[in-house]
Design a protein around this motif. Structure first.
Motif, mmCIF file in Angstrom:
data_model
loop_
_atom_site.group_PDB
_atom_site.id
_atom_site.type_symbol
_atom_site.label_atom_id
_atom_site.label_comp_id
_atom_site.label_asym_id
_atom_site.label_seq_id
_atom_site.Cartn_x
_atom_site.Cartn_y
_atom_site.Cartn_z
ATOM 1 N N VAL A 417 -1.500 9.862 2.993
ATOM 2 C CA VAL A 417 -1.801 8.904 4.057
ATOM 3 C C VAL A 417 -3.121 8.185 3.776
ATOM 4 O O VAL A 417 -3.243 6.962 3.962
ATOM 5 N N ASP A 418 -4.101 8.920 3.305
ATOM 6 C CA ASP A 418 -5.409 8.305 3.048
ATOM 7 C C ASP A 418 -5.351 7.280 1.924
ATOM 8 O O ASP A 418 -5.996 6.235 1.992
ATOM 9 N N VAL A 420 -2.803 5.439 0.995
ATOM 10 C CA VAL A 420 -2.118 4.236 1.474
ATOM 11 C C VAL A 420 -3.049 3.414 2.352
ATOM 12 O O VAL A 420 -3.095 2.179 2.261
ATOM 13 N N ARG A 421 -3.816 4.090 3.213
ATOM 14 C CA ARG A 421 -4.769 3.365 4.056
ATOM 15 C C ARG A 421 -5.817 2.660 3.200
ATOM 16 O O ARG A 421 -6.164 1.493 3.429
ATOM 17 N N ALA A 422 -6.330 3.344 2.177
ATOM 18 C CA ALA A 422 -7.319 2.723 1.300
ATOM 19 C C ALA A 422 -6.718 1.574 0.502
ATOM 20 O O ALA A 422 -7.378 0.550 0.267
ATOM 21 N N ARG A 424 -4.263 -0.445 1.444
ATOM 22 C CA ARG A 424 -4.094 -1.608 2.316
ATOM 23 C C ARG A 424 -5.419 -2.317 2.552
ATOM 24 O O ARG A 424 -5.470 -3.545 2.642
ATOM 25 N N ARG A 425 -6.501 -1.544 2.663
ATOM 26 C CA ARG A 425 -7.808 -2.183 2.855
ATOM 27 C C ARG A 425 -8.227 -2.986 1.625
ATOM 28 O O ARG A 425 -9.033 -3.909 1.734
ATOM 29 N N SER A 431 2.844 0.778 2.394
ATOM 30 C CA SER A 431 3.421 1.096 3.702
ATOM 31 C C SER A 431 3.639 2.601 3.795
ATOM 32 O O SER A 431 3.305 3.376 2.897
ATOM 33 N N THR A 432 4.244 3.021 4.908
ATOM 34 C CA THR A 432 4.546 4.434 5.113
ATOM 35 C C THR A 432 5.524 4.944 4.051
ATOM 36 O O THR A 432 5.453 6.104 3.621
ATOM 37 N N ALA A 435 3.607 6.110 1.171
ATOM 38 C CA ALA A 435 2.997 7.423 1.386
ATOM 39 C C ALA A 435 4.000 8.538 1.127
ATOM 40 O O ALA A 435 3.689 9.566 0.498
ATOM 41 N N MET A 485 -11.533 8.418 -2.829
ATOM 42 C CA MET A 485 -11.006 9.248 -1.751
ATOM 43 C C MET A 485 -11.282 10.728 -1.986
ATOM 44 O O MET A 485 -11.508 11.503 -1.053
#
Length: 973
Positions: A417-418, A420-422, A424-425, A431-432, A435, A485
């Motif tokens: 999850v982390d 994917v969040r990084a 996108r930033r 996307s999910t 992940a 990360m």
């Protein structure tokens, strides 16, 4: 080692290895010797009375085992493999935020080749390292002594071939280092606990059979994780075995093996000397060193090793300075050849191991980032336990299957999850679903590599496979995002108390800016010097930092510093915290930035490769930044010597530019010129006159350099002549110049026009002749290049150059002009780009400003030239008396001329009418006529005429010689 000296602890292991060697090799051979030698090395190190603690550089397993052992053994003396001259600096670690590096720096060297300067040695320290645990324990525990036993920084360079290393690094070249990876600069790293196979085939074999991509991943999977929860004896024996394996399979690099053995002899010699001097019991001591050196086979090994067999050479006369510089994970990885991200992953593994094992690590009191704790009391002496015989833990460790940790789904899911969040930033379309794909791919890759639990390296490969598609849209790729990360590239910081005096002085003097300059990142500083005069001192500091430090450390956005000018407002981008290493190294050169700048200016001016332009630049910098007239006069006097010794004209353009700037500054700021600049102009005039004929013929001298010489001669001519120079020297130099290059030929013609030996009409005729000659037309752009360069010494020729270019475009046919045009453009752009504005300005003045006017426009050089005296020569004879009316119309002017000539008779009334003749004035004032005749050099008296001339030309009648002189003067005009 003979069998009689070996203990019986590892007898079973020796037997098994001997049988395995016989089975695989078909009989006793070198393989059996290597395998049994490994066991002998382990046995010898385990039986040593002085406990040896083998470590690996920045290994969490080593740091965890070290923390455990220190609390169990509580040694009174800790011997550490680190340069012995760095010991006084370790107490400053408590004022820093790790990671940092202990540095030894030498700018002025004595005893080493000068091309090695400056010398720098660094030893990086992180919290997840066994060395830091030993240092923190020894410094914060009363009654414990920390002794550094490795070779000094001076011996590092005495025993190393720095020249070959520099050549190897230059050949390697490769990708440029990032800003964080270059924190250590070009320093030599002290390899504490370096464990990496030096046998390429061995490393390739381990990576292939371990199903990993690089050495850091192999170590993490097969050594780091299994040793994380092992007991002390197992840890020591395994590390001894690994160190002995890499040592015995090292390639035959004689120089490196010799240095390694000398280091081991050095360390054991120092430890025996310390125990003999202090009476320390080996049972109360702990020797911390790399596993490679722990399994040593030198004769000096051990407390009972051969004494007095190794002589430590004296240090050189080089003066070393010591300090702490910020380090980073990327810098450690780059310096020691580790894979990017491995140190960050090790730091994360260290924190996880502490939580899992609940081991209390050692931290220095007051350490930045450490939790505050109560003052430690002296630890009670450890109970003297009966020394139990060493057990064979190595056989069990080698026979047991690898521990398969269960899958921690929560941890892996959080990673997925982390990332994917990084992503996108940073611009990725993740996307999910990505992940989920990363989660499943990590498990799949771990299973393919015979691992039940995905490692951070498996997760990194999975993230790259699932998220990074065809291209990288952001600044960072996915691999770098995983590294961030997992812990990121932590960058250390040296505290204010641990900084050298110069760095502290810089921070103190910049305090009025109100910025947190010790923090990393870019900060904007606004200086209203006119409104707040106290900020002028900050401006001076910033401009000196701009001169001394890397460009990004202090970058001016608004404002400039020139000779004779001061900005009333300035804007700066400052990143002193990011470039703290460069600021600290400035502190090794002096106690203030003014002192450092003056020393550097002197080194640049008095260096063996100093040029006249470089010395003048040092003079200019001393006036700009230090405002020191004393230093400027000293360096300017030295510039005379450098100029006299030069035999080339390579630096002539720079000399001309700086000499003009300095001359203009002194003329506007001082009542009189300094003696050195007068001597420089006088010497430069004679020097360039002497080199001018040679420079015109020299093929290596460019047309720009020759034009700069002529610019110096013509622009400084008035001052040089007033100081006693002879213009004849310049005329002879130009007369003796016979260039063959077309551009230099055009430059010579321009110089002749400036000297008056060639008229403009003759120059135009020569240009027309060049265009008329079809053999010369292809080289005409080079002539034009010379004319454009001639605008530097003779700016008045701008109209002739515009005319020459216009004639070429107007006369040449398209078949000649079109192939010739690219050569003209490239020639002018390459050779005279800075002089083009002057040419464009003159063209704008000559050509019409409106397009419709171009059809009827006639170039000035084609328009008929009107003769200003043609109308007077064409006047009828009857109108010759018109000039006589001017005298009575302006009597005051006539009186002034008569007074100037010494005629005091005054006006007389003519007897006849005023319009009869203009000769009445001459007749009435014979003394004035005589004076004019004498002024014109006519010695004859009045003529035979007795009466006034009816034509009004009495001067012509009475003084015919004077008349001829006047006509000659009018013709010249």
């Amino acid at each position: 080692m003979s069998g009689s000296r070996a203990s019986g602890v590892f007898t079973a292991l020796r037997t098994q290895l001997q049988e395995a060697a016989t089975e695989f090799a078909g009989g006793p051979d070198a393989l059996e010797g290597i395998l049994l030698g490994l066991v002998d090395d382990v046995d010898r190190a385990v039986r040593e009375p002085l406990e040896i603690f083998p470590v690996c550089h920045h290994s969490p397993a080593s740091a965890l085992a070290m923390a455990r052992r220190l609390r169990e053994k509580q040694p009174k003396v800790v011997y550490l493999e680190l340069c012995e001259d760095m010991a006084p600096l370790l107490t400053e670690l408590r004022n820093c935020r790790l990671p940092v590096a202990v540095q030894a720096f030498a700018g002025d060297i004595d005893g080493f080749p000068q091309e090695w300067a400056p010398l720098s040695v660094v030893a990086p320290i992180t919290e997840a390292s066994a060395e830091y645990q030993a240092i923190a324990y020894a410094l914060d525990t009363p009654g414990v002594e920390l002794v550094l036993v490795d070779r000094s920084s001076d011996h590092v360079f005495q025993w190393s071939d720095t020249a070959s290393k520099a050549e190897a690094s230059a050949e390697a070249g490769g990708e440029p280092k990032s800003e964080e990876a270059a924190l250590h600069g070009e320093a030599v790293g002290v390899e504490i606990g370096d464990l990496r196979p030096r046998f390429a085939e061995l490393e390739e074999h381990l990576l292939r059979h371990g199903k990993v991509r690089h050495w850091s991943e192999w170590w993490h999977q097969y050594v780091e994780v299994p040793l994380g929860d092992s007991d002390h004896d197992t840890y020591r024996q395994v590390m001894f075995l690994v160190g002995s394996l890499f040592r015995r399979l090292a390639p035959g690099d004689g120089d490196r093996v010799r240095v390694d053995e000398d280091r081991e002899r050095y360390m054991w010699t120092r430890m025996r000397e310390h125990m003999a001097a202090t009476g320390a019991d080996p049972e109360d001591c702990l020797y911390v060193c790399g596993a490679f050196h722990a399994a040593s086979r030198v004769e000096e090994f051990g407390v009972e090793g051969r004494p007095d067999s190794f002589t430590i050479s004296p240090r050189t006369a080089t003066t070393w300075q010591y300090g702490l510089i910020p380090s980073s994970h990327a810098a450690i990885e780059a310096q020691f050849g580790l894979v990017p991200g491995s140190v960050s992953i090790a730091a994360t593994q260290w924190q996880k191991s502490l939580k899992r094992t609940r081991v209390q690590p050692y931290r220095l009191e007051g350490q930045a980032g450490a939790r505050t704790s109560r003052a430690k009391k002296a630890l009670p002496a450890a109970a003297p336990a009966v020394a139990a015989p060493a057990a064979d833990r190595l056989s069990g460790f080698l026979r047991q299957p690898p521990v398969l940790d269960g899958l921690d789904e929560a941890e892996l899911l959080g990673w997925s999850v982390d990332i994917v969040r990084a992503a996108r930033r940073n611009g990725y379309l993740a996307s999910t679903a990505d992940a989920i794909a990363v989660f499943e791919t990590s498990i799949l890759l771990a299973g393919m590599r015979d691992r039940a639990r995905p490692t951070p390296y498996d997760f990194q490969d999975a993230a790259v496979t699932c998220i990074e598609k065809d291209r990288v849209p952001g600044r960072r790729d996915v691999r770098r995002l995983v590294e961030i990360m997992m812990g990121g590239d932590r960058i250390g910081q040296v505290g204010y108390e641990a900084l050298p005096p110069l760095a502290r002085d810089v921070y103190d003097r910049l305090e009025p800016l109100g910025l947190k300059l010790r923090q990393r990142g870019v900060q904007r500083a606004l200086l209203d010097v006119a409104g707040r005069p106290e900020l002028e001192a900050c401006s001076d500091v910033l401009w000196m930092l701009r001169r001394l430090m890397p460009p990004a450390a202090a970058r001016p956005i608004m404002g400039e510093r020139r000779l004779g000018e001061r900005s009333i407002q300035e804007s700066w981008d400052l990143s002193l915290g990011t470039h703290q290493r460069a600021l600290i190294e400035l502190g090794y050169e002096g106690v203030s930035i003014e002192q450092v700048l003056e020393q550097r200016l002197r080194r640049e001016a008095y260096g063996p490769r100093a040029t006249t332009a470089g010395v003048l630049a040092a003079v200019e910098d001393s006036l700009l930044y230090l405002r020191s007239g004393r230093l400027a006069d000293e360096l300017g006097t030295h510039a005379l010597k450098v100029l006299s010794a030069e035999r080339t004209v390579d630096g002539a353009p720079e000399v001309l530019r700086r000499a003009r700037a300095l001359l203009a500054y002194y003329r506007t700021s001082r009542p009189e010129l300094p003696a050195w600049i007068e001597s420089f102009v006088r010497t430069g005039y004679a020097h360039y006159c002497t080199l001018l004929p040679t420079a015109f013929r020299d093929e290596d001298a460019t047309v720009g350099q020759v034009a700069a010489m002529l610019g110096f001669l013509f622009s400084m001519e008035s001052l040089a002549l007033s100081l006693g120079c002879d213009r004849t020297q310049l005329e002879l130099a130009v007369a003796q110049s016979h260039p063959e290059d077309p551009s230099k030929t055009a430059l010579l013609w321009a110089a002749q026009v400036q000297l008056g030996t060639l008229s403009r009409a003759e120059l135009r005729a020569r240009c027309d002749a060049l265009l008329d000659n079809p053999l010369v037309v292809p080289s005409y752009p080079r002539y034009l290049s010379g004319f454009v360069h001639a605008l530097e010494p003779v700016p008045g020729l701008a109209d002739v150059v515009v005319e020459a270019v216009s004639n070429a475009f107007g006369r040449l046919p398209d078949t000649v002009l079109l192939p010739w045009l690219p050569l003209l453009i490239t020639t002018l752009r390459k050779g005279a780009g800075d002089l083009a504005p002057l040419l464009i300005r003159e063209a704008g003045r000559v050509f019409p400003s409106r397009l419709p006017a171009l059809d009827s426009w006639v170039p000035p050089w084609r328009a008929p030239q009107a003769d200003p005296f043609a109308g007077r020569r064409a006047e009828p004879e009857g109108q010759g008396r018109r000039g006589a009316t001017l005298l009575p119309a302006h009597p005051a002017t006539c009186d002034a001329v008569a007074e100037l000539l010494g005629c005091t008779e005054g006006w007389t009334r003519p007897a006849t009418a005023p319009a009869s003749s203009s000769a009445a004035l001459l007749t009435a004032h014979p003394a004035a006529c005589d004076a004019v005749a004498q002024l014109l050099g006519c010695d004859g008296g009045w003529g035979a005429a007795t009466g006034p001339s009816p034509s009004g030309a009495a001067l012509v009648t009475h003084h015919p010689a004077a008349s001829q002189s006047l006509e000659a003067l009018l013709a010249r005009a």
